[in-house]
Design an enzyme around this catalytic site. Structure first.
Site, PDB file in Angstrom:
ATOM      1  CD1 TRP A 319      -3.083   1.283   0.804  1.00  0.00           C
ATOM      2  CD2 TRP A 319      -1.559   2.444   1.958  1.00  0.00           C
ATOM      3  NE1 TRP A 319      -3.613   2.533   1.079  1.00  0.00           N
ATOM      4  CE2 TRP A 319      -2.701   3.256   1.789  1.00  0.00           C
ATOM      5  CE3 TRP A 319      -0.460   2.955   2.653  1.00  0.00           C
ATOM      6  CZ2 TRP A 319      -2.776   4.552   2.289  1.00  0.00           C
ATOM      7  CZ3 TRP A 319      -0.538   4.244   3.151  1.00  0.00           C
ATOM      8  CH2 TRP A 319      -1.679   5.025   2.970  1.00  0.00           C
ATOM      9  CG  HIS A 320       3.200   2.581   3.317  1.00  0.00           C
ATOM     10  ND1 HIS A 320       2.483   1.657   4.056  1.00  0.00           N
ATOM     11  CD2 HIS A 320       3.184   3.734   4.037  1.00  0.00           C
ATOM     12  CE1 HIS A 320       2.063   2.236   5.170  1.00  0.00           C
ATOM     13  NE2 HIS A 320       2.464   3.488   5.182  1.00  0.00           N
ATOM     14  N   GLY A 321       3.757   1.832  -1.345  1.00  0.00           N
ATOM     15  CA  GLY A 321       4.419   2.231  -2.580  1.00  0.00           C
ATOM     16  C   GLY A 321       4.930   1.071  -3.403  1.00  0.00           C
ATOM     17  CG  PHE A 475       2.618   6.833   0.636  1.00  0.00           C
ATOM     18  CD1 PHE A 475       3.581   6.275  -0.175  1.00  0.00           C
ATOM     19  CD2 PHE A 475       3.012   7.424   1.828  1.00  0.00           C
ATOM     20  CE1 PHE A 475       4.917   6.290   0.192  1.00  0.00           C
ATOM     21  CE2 PHE A 475       4.349   7.435   2.203  1.00  0.00           C
ATOM     22  CZ  PHE A 475       5.292   6.872   1.380  1.00  0.00           C
TER      23      PHE A 475
END
Length: 475
Positions: A319-321, A475
């Site tokens: 999810w963060h990248g 993000f």
């Protein structure tokens, strides 16, 4: 457009507030929706269409799942299609280039696709949209038949770009009926100013130090410089993100919305599990309620519990990248949480509290090295320097320079990241009940002076400094 810009503070926000508060009740949502779409379009207008497509897709899924909710198998199939649709949309814009690059590397081929730009805040508004349909399915919220009201929920500008992730069930009633009074507006203004001060006065200055040091090669650093750099980044990301959340919560309160807290002094934690109950609370609770518990949580035996934790922390990293360092960072935390569940948590409870704090901070700080680094090789080299394994020694003239030039702001950040001011405020509140003088001087006067001082200093800094965007915007 960002909260800590002069355009937002002195143009966008005053115009929106004037239009909002003079509008009749039935037009307030229209004003907010128009303002929110304009806010999002400020940076890249074409991505407003993407967000509108997301809103339309989830509006339709919400209606369909509401009509078929009594047919469990059909409703689950609809929820599955909704999840796949949203993740495909998110995946295309956020992970397509990353996936193609890795396929090319693994199979030694050269698939070529254009660079796909990342729409700002797509992870946040996608998760909010998904929570709406799931909440309707679970009967945690009523289906929204007015598409404009759903569009407002997903696009509401205070929390659109970087959260907190607002559950539909949290604000479902407030979309159509909310209260704005002097007490709420006053609290919201103060909360916004505190968040602005966190971002402008602390996060930006710490970010300057972190950027300077992380632009160096680890071979050029002493251990002291490496520690200064990662401590600066540790403070930057906390004050940057919690500052944004404070501003979002404050703006929401002014407009009549109650957003849940997103941070609770995470660096004061005594375990990694506790850290993630205090850090980015809205994301952690989202994964818990919409992924971990539906997978079975800890109800189906030890193996399945660890499997579910692995899936959640893999998803957190993704999810963060679109980077292997983010994925490794997520799994890194997953491993420690598994260990704490297995045996480490019991061991920690037997140790002195300050040892528990040191353990947690050390794990978190090392984790931030991976989060900040572009590559694994840089991260591992940086960690080696932190523990003086590169032969450059513990301290040098560069370390002296950074501590002499920026030591005060780092110290202020360290103190501010702990619940010191909160404890003082609680003491003043308790004493103000007994003493009118304490109430007037300690609670009312000193608090207002403090907030005005933060606002004034923030404005001075904004006028004299260069622009520094929020970390979590990407993000």
């Amino acid at each position: 457009m960002v909260f800590s810009s002069s355009v937002f503070l002195f143009l966008f926000l005053p115009v929106v507030f004037v239009l909002y508060f003079i509008s009749p009740r039935k037009f307030k949502n229209t004003v907010l929706l128009g303002a929110s779409l304009f806010f999002y379009a400020w940076g890249e207008p074409k991505f407003v269409l993407l967000m509108l497509v997301s809103i339309l897709i989830n509006y339709i899924f919400g209606l369909i799942v509401d009509l078929n909710r009594e047919n469990k198998s059909k409703a689950k199939m609809i929820i599955g299609l909704m999840v796949v649709s949203n993740l495909l949309l998110l995946g295309f814009f956020k992970y397509a280039n990353f996936l193609v690059d890795n396929i090319n590397y693994l199979f030694n081929i050269s698939i070529s696709i254009p660079d796909i730009p990342l729409p700002i805040g797509i992870s946040f508004f996608t998760f909010q949209a998904m929570s709406y349909v799931i909440d309707v399915y679970r009967k945690d919220g009523k289906v929204q038949k007015n598409p404009l009201n759903l569009a407002l929920y997903i696009s509401l500008f205070p929390q659109l770009i970087a959260g907190p992730i607002v559950r539909y069930q949290t604000v479902a009633d407030q979309i159509t009926k909310r209260i704005s009074n002097f007490e709420r507006i006053s609290y919201g203004v103060k909360r916004f100013i505190i968040g602005l001060g966190k971002k402008v006065l602390i996060a930006n200055n710490c970010g300057y130090v972190a950027d300077q040091i992380f632009n160096m090669q680890p071979s050029e650093m002493s251990a002291g410089v490496a520690w200064i750099g990662i401590i600066a980044y540790t403070l930057q990301i906390y004050f940057d993100f919690s500052g944004y959340s404070d501003m979002a919560i404050g703006l929401g309160k002014i407009l009549g919305f109650d957003f849940l807290e997103n941070f609770n002094f995470p660096y004061f934690s005594r375990s990694i599990s506790e850290f993630w109950r205090r850090w980015h609370i809205s994301l952690g609770s989202w994964f818990r309620d919409y992924v971990y518990i539906p997978l079975g949580g800890n109800r189906a035996g030890r193996f399945n519990t660890y499997r579910n934790l692995f899936i959640v922390w893999l998803a957190t990293g993704i999810w963060h990248g679109a980077s292997w360092t983010f994925i490794a960072w997520g799994l890194y935390y997953g491993v420690f949480i598994m260990l704490e569940k297995a045996f480490l948590g019991k061991v920690l409870k037997q140790l002195p509290k300050f040892i528990q704090h040191i353990y947690t901070l050390l794990i978190v700080i090392i984790g931030w090295v991976f989060f900040r680094s572009e590559t694994f090789s840089y991260a591992f080299s940086y960690i080696q320097v932190m523990f003086a394994f590169n032969g450059k020694g513990l301290w040098d003239s560069q370390a002296v320079f950074y501590t002499s030039q920026h030591g005060i702001i780092l110290l202020i950040g360290i103190i501010g990241s702990m619940p010191v001011l909160k404890a003082i405020a609680q003491w003043i509140n308790a004493k103000s009940i007994e003493s009118k003088a304490v109430y007037i001087v300690g609670k009312q006067f000193s608090m207002n002076v403090y907030v005005l001082g933060v606002f004034f200093l923030s404005l001075v800094y904004l006028i004299s400094s260069t622009f520094n965007p929020f970390i979590y915007f990407r993000f």
